[in-house]
Design an enzyme around this catalytic site. Structure first.
Site, PDB file in Angstrom:
ATOM      1  N   ARG A  57       0.800  -1.218   0.000  1.00 57.08           N
ATOM      2  CA  ARG A  57       0.000   0.000   0.000  1.00 57.08           C
ATOM      3  C   ARG A  57       0.840   1.279   0.000  1.00 57.08           C
ATOM      4  NH1 ARG A  57      -1.030  -3.912   2.247  1.00 57.08           N
ATOM      5  NH2 ARG A  57      -2.981  -5.016   2.148  1.00 57.08           N
ATOM      6  N   THR A  58       1.763   1.362   0.956  1.00 55.06           N
ATOM      7  CA  THR A  58       2.485   2.617   1.156  1.00 55.06           C
ATOM      8  C   THR A  58       3.376   2.920  -0.049  1.00 55.06           C
ATOM      9  OG1 THR A  58       2.501   2.004   3.482  1.00 55.06           O
ATOM     10  CG2 THR A  58       3.863   3.880   2.855  1.00 55.06           C
ATOM     11  N   LYS A  85      26.284  -5.627  -1.252  1.00 54.22           N
ATOM     12  CA  LYS A  85      27.749  -5.721  -1.405  1.00 54.22           C
ATOM     13  C   LYS A  85      28.448  -5.029  -0.246  1.00 54.22           C
ATOM     14  CE  LYS A  85      27.250  -4.303  -5.911  1.00 54.22           C
ATOM     15  NZ  LYS A  85      27.750  -3.744  -7.146  1.00 54.22           N
ATOM     16  N   ARG A 107      11.177   3.590   4.193  1.00 56.05           N
ATOM     17  CA  ARG A 107      10.682   2.600   5.166  1.00 56.05           C
ATOM     18  C   ARG A 107      11.867   1.749   5.603  1.00 56.05           C
ATOM     19  NH1 ARG A 107       5.496  -1.347   4.738  1.00 56.05           N
ATOM     20  NH2 ARG A 107       4.561   0.650   5.277  1.00 56.05           N
ATOM     21  N   HIS A 135       4.382   5.530  11.926  1.00 57.51           N
ATOM     22  CA  HIS A 135       3.903   5.440  10.537  1.00 57.51           C
ATOM     23  C   HIS A 135       2.958   6.637  10.341  1.00 57.51           C
ATOM     24  CE1 HIS A 135       2.880   3.942   6.708  1.00 57.51           C
ATOM     25  NE2 HIS A 135       2.571   2.685   6.984  1.00 57.51           N
TER      26      HIS A 135
HETATM   27  N1   CP Z   1      -0.501  -0.096   5.893  1.00 60.06           N
HETATM   28  C1   CP Z   1       0.713  -0.381   5.376  1.00 60.06           C
HETATM   29  O1   CP Z   1       1.733   0.216   5.746  1.00 60.06           O
HETATM   30  O2   CP Z   1       0.686  -1.364   4.435  1.00 60.06           O
HETATM   31  P1   CP Z   1       1.945  -1.824   3.559  1.00 60.06           P
HETATM   32  O3   CP Z   1       2.888  -2.553   4.489  1.00 60.06           O
HETATM   33  O4   CP Z   1       1.360  -2.721   2.480  1.00 60.06           O
HETATM   34  O5   CP Z   1       2.591  -0.599   2.986  1.00 60.06           O
END
Ligand code: CP
Length: 312
Positions: A57-58, A85, A107, A135
């Site tokens: 999603r993100t 590496k 992320r 988040h």
């Molecule tokens: N909600 C969320 O962060 O989903 P993803 O891990 O698919 O990005």
């Protein structure tokens, strides 16, 4: 107001700034409903999506948000990079910045890594989820989804249910939801709570049945099996008994109340198969809306951070 800023935590934004992001998301929702879902706002800007952890999603919604604003996007996957590496994270980030990118979406599996990176660079960063920590864009899109449904935050009761211990979503959401005026409660047994949960200052219940009939929003957290070093709950049957949203509980929900989940859902654990698939849920389940709204929220953030920013 947000020009050139990073977003690492939900409390990096004031209540006024949260309102500004949501207002702009409304404008971008209108763009997303057009036949041609694109505006030239960020033409010439480049955004790097740097994901050290899996995401559906993100990552896709940041990419789509950037493309809808006519920015260029580079997608970096750690698994196929020179990290393999032995290149360090900071050298990797510096390399990507040398490609003249204007903003990094990152992320990472470790809490706090983004704060470390942010101290070393001048390019704005948006936190797309770091370990168990934060988040913030999830909290914004969840708040937006709630506002679209109810028209207000004031007086709404929200129960956040499940694996609080391992959830970055829970940390960002409790903080942001409380600050915009919602009455937040946590539903989690002691083994799914962090030792410092009292600093959040919200009430804690241990079973979903204690809240199901009187809250406006039931926010189901994902059981974060990938972050659990050991089994935290005795069995799925026990989880189902105290925490799962099943059909019987769905029937008890307050009129007009809704269900959110950040995804991906572990079917049969947080939410039963029958609730996920059944017509009985009607329009209570807002999970697809959350995903749709995620693009508009991320467009709003990219626009507010980058549109007025001078080139370095
Ligand atoms: N909600 C969320 O962060 O989903 P993803 O891990 O698919 O990005």
């Amino acid at each position: 107001m947000l020009t050139g800023r990073s977003l690492l935590r939900s409390d990096d934004l004031s209540v006024e700034e949260i309102g500004l992001v949501l207002k702009n998301a409304d404008l971008f929702m209108e763009v997303l409903e057009r036949k041609v879902k694109k505006v030239p706002t960020l033409r010439g800007k480049t955004i790097a999506n740097i994901f050290f952890e899996p995401s559906t999603r993100t990552r896709t919604s940041f990419e789509l948000a950037a493309k809808r604003l006519s920015a260029d996007v580079v997608n970096f996957a750690a698994s196929t990079s020179s990290l393999k590496k032995g290149e360090s994270i900071i050298d990797t980030i510096d390399t990507i910045i040398s490609l003249k990118v204007n903003l990094l979406v990152i992320r990472h599996g470790h809490s706090g890594v983004l704060n470390f990176i942010a101290k070393h660079i001048k390019v704005p960063i948006i936190n797309a989820g770091d370990g168990k920590n934060q988040h913030p864009t999830q909290a914004l899109l969840d708040a937006y989804t709630i506002k679209k449904k109810f028209g207000t935050f004031s007086g709404l009761k929200v129960a956040i249910v499940g694996d609080f211990l391992n959830s970055r979503v829970a940390r960002s959401n409790v903080e942001l939801f409380s600050r915009v005026g919602m009455e937040v409660m946590i539903v989690a047994p002691p083994m799914l709570l962090p030792s410092d949960y009292t600093v959040l200052g919200v009430p804690v219940k241990t079973a979903i049945d204690q809240v199901i009939d009187h809250v406006d929003v039931v926010y189901m957290l994902r059981m974060q099996f990938e972050r659990q070093k050991r089994k935290l709950y005795p069995s799925i049957e026990e989880y189902n008994r105290f925490l799962t949203l099943n059909s019987a509980r769905l029937q008890k929900m307050k009129k007009g109340s809704v269900v959110l989940h950040p995804g991906p859902v572990n079917r049969g654990i947080e939410i039963s198969e029958e609730v996920m698939d059944g017509a009985a849920a009607g329009n209570r389940i807002l999970i697809p809306d959350q995903v749709t709204h995620g693009v508009a929220i991320r467009m709003a953030l990219l626009y507010l951070i980058l549109s007025q920013q001078e080139e370095a």
